[in-house]
Structures are given as structure tokens and as C-alpha cells.
Design an enzyme around this catalytic site. Sequence first.
Site, PDB file in Angstrom:
ATOM      1  N   SER A 142       0.848  -1.194   0.000  1.00 52.77           N
ATOM      2  CA  SER A 142       0.000   0.000   0.000  1.00 52.77           C
ATOM      3  C   SER A 142       0.878   1.236   0.000  1.00 52.77           C
ATOM      4  CB  SER A 142      -0.895   0.014   1.246  1.00 52.77           C
ATOM      5  OG  SER A 142      -1.674   1.182   1.286  1.00 52.77           O
TER       6      SER A 142
ATOM      7  N   ASN B 235      -0.788   3.960   1.201  1.00 51.30           N
ATOM      8  CA  ASN B 235      -1.611   4.701   2.148  1.00 51.30           C
ATOM      9  C   ASN B 235      -0.927   4.622   3.517  1.00 51.30           C
ATOM     10  OD1 ASN B 235      -3.529   5.066   4.293  1.00 51.30           O
ATOM     11  ND2 ASN B 235      -5.190   4.822   2.830  1.00 51.30           N
TER      12      ASN B 235
ATOM     13  N   ASP C 232      -7.670  -4.616  -0.063  1.00 53.24           N
ATOM     14  CA  ASP C 232      -8.533  -3.728  -0.835  1.00 53.24           C
ATOM     15  C   ASP C 232      -9.796  -3.546  -0.026  1.00 53.24           C
ATOM     16  OD1 ASP C 232      -9.061  -2.102  -3.138  1.00 53.24           O
ATOM     17  OD2 ASP C 232     -10.563  -3.576  -3.721  1.00 53.24           O
ATOM     18  N   SER C 233     -10.211  -2.303   0.066  1.00 51.60           N
ATOM     19  CA  SER C 233     -11.401  -2.020   0.858  1.00 51.60           C
ATOM     20  C   SER C 233     -12.342  -1.043   0.176  1.00 51.60           C
ATOM     21  CB  SER C 233     -11.003  -1.533   2.245  1.00 51.60           C
ATOM     22  OG  SER C 233     -10.094  -0.456   2.151  1.00 51.60           O
TER      23      SER C 233
ATOM     24  N   GLY D 232      -8.598   7.258   7.168  1.00 48.40           N
ATOM     25  CA  GLY D 232      -9.649   6.967   6.194  1.00 48.40           C
ATOM     26  C   GLY D 232     -11.022   7.365   6.680  1.00 48.40           C
ATOM     27  N   TYR D 233     -11.936   6.408   6.649  1.00 45.60           N
ATOM     28  CA  TYR D 233     -13.329   6.655   7.012  1.00 45.60           C
ATOM     29  C   TYR D 233     -13.594   6.440   8.497  1.00 45.60           C
ATOM     30  CZ  TYR D 233     -13.892   6.602   1.991  1.00 45.60           C
ATOM     31  OH  TYR D 233     -13.758   6.883   0.660  1.00 45.60           O
TER      32      TYR D 233
END
Length: 175
Positions: free
Chosen positions: A13, A15, A73-74, A148-149
Site C-alpha cells: 500500500s 496509504n 482492498d477495501s 480513512g473513514y
Amino acid sequence: MLKKKNKEIVIGSNNEGKIKEIKDLLPKYYSITCPKEYGLKSPKENGDTFLKNSLIKAKYFSKKTKKICIADDSGIARWGGKKGDFNLAISKVFQKLSKVDKKWKSKNIKARFICALTIYGLKKNPIQSLGIIKGRISKKKIGTKGFGYDPIFIPENKRLTFGQMNQNLKFKNDH
């Protein structure tokens, strides 16, 4: 004769939040690297499922680095654009909800986090897992922990967003 244990893992990643989170979950004796350290960009994720996209990344980074790779993966992370701006992505979530129902904030909007994880290069066949956690969307961003979220996701039967939870509590509840 005992085989020497592999102690190097690439987290597939770019991220930073995801890299930190996966690294924190792994035993400390592993040497953890990421694609940026090898000058690698992410491959095109053209799979039609989360599992396929996590496999694409894990296989790509494993073959390029010749190391074991863990990749996930999300889903809607791409809403943050090329720079992965999750403030932008969260704004888009709220905009989409408002388009569907202007009064969404007065309701409990169900949601779920899905994460597909692949380990490639450890055995002959990749190891894959799919995690799902149910919850709801917060009416606003709350909390500065995680990434992220996390500030807008409240797990089922909890009152706090992932963004409010300390790392141990989040890990006990997360997908």
C-alpha cells in the site's frame, strides 16, 4: 534442518494510515517495508472484487520486491482522488447520502466496512481473507484517531466512531 523464518514483509500500500495499521498488527520482529521504499507505484486495480484487487497488489509487490507481501482492498478509498484525501472522500459520502435523502442525518444509516486481505509469497498459493464489520454512518466527522473513514464509521453496538477509539479497542472490533 529448520527453515529460516522469513522476517521481511512488504505492506502493499501507499496509504500511510493503512501501512501503520497493518504494521501495528504484525509481530515486532518483522522488518516491514512499503512500495515507496522501492520506488514502486501501485498497479492498476482492475479486479471485479475486493479479493481480486488485493491479490493483484500483493502479487505485484511480492514479485517486484522478491519478498512476502500483505495487501488489502477495501473499496471506496479512490473517492479521495489521486492523493487519497479522505476529507474529500468523506465529503463525497455525505453528499451522496444527501442526494438520496436530505434528512439522512436524522436516521440511522447502516453501513459496513469490507476488507479483503492477501498474503503473497509465503506459500505456493496466496492466503486470502475477507473481513466485514457492520455499523452505521456518523452524522459528522468525530475523532482524530485511525485513518480513512474511521471518523464517520460507528461499529454495530458501539457509540464511538473508529476515529474516537484507542487502537486496542478498534482492533478488537475492526474487520
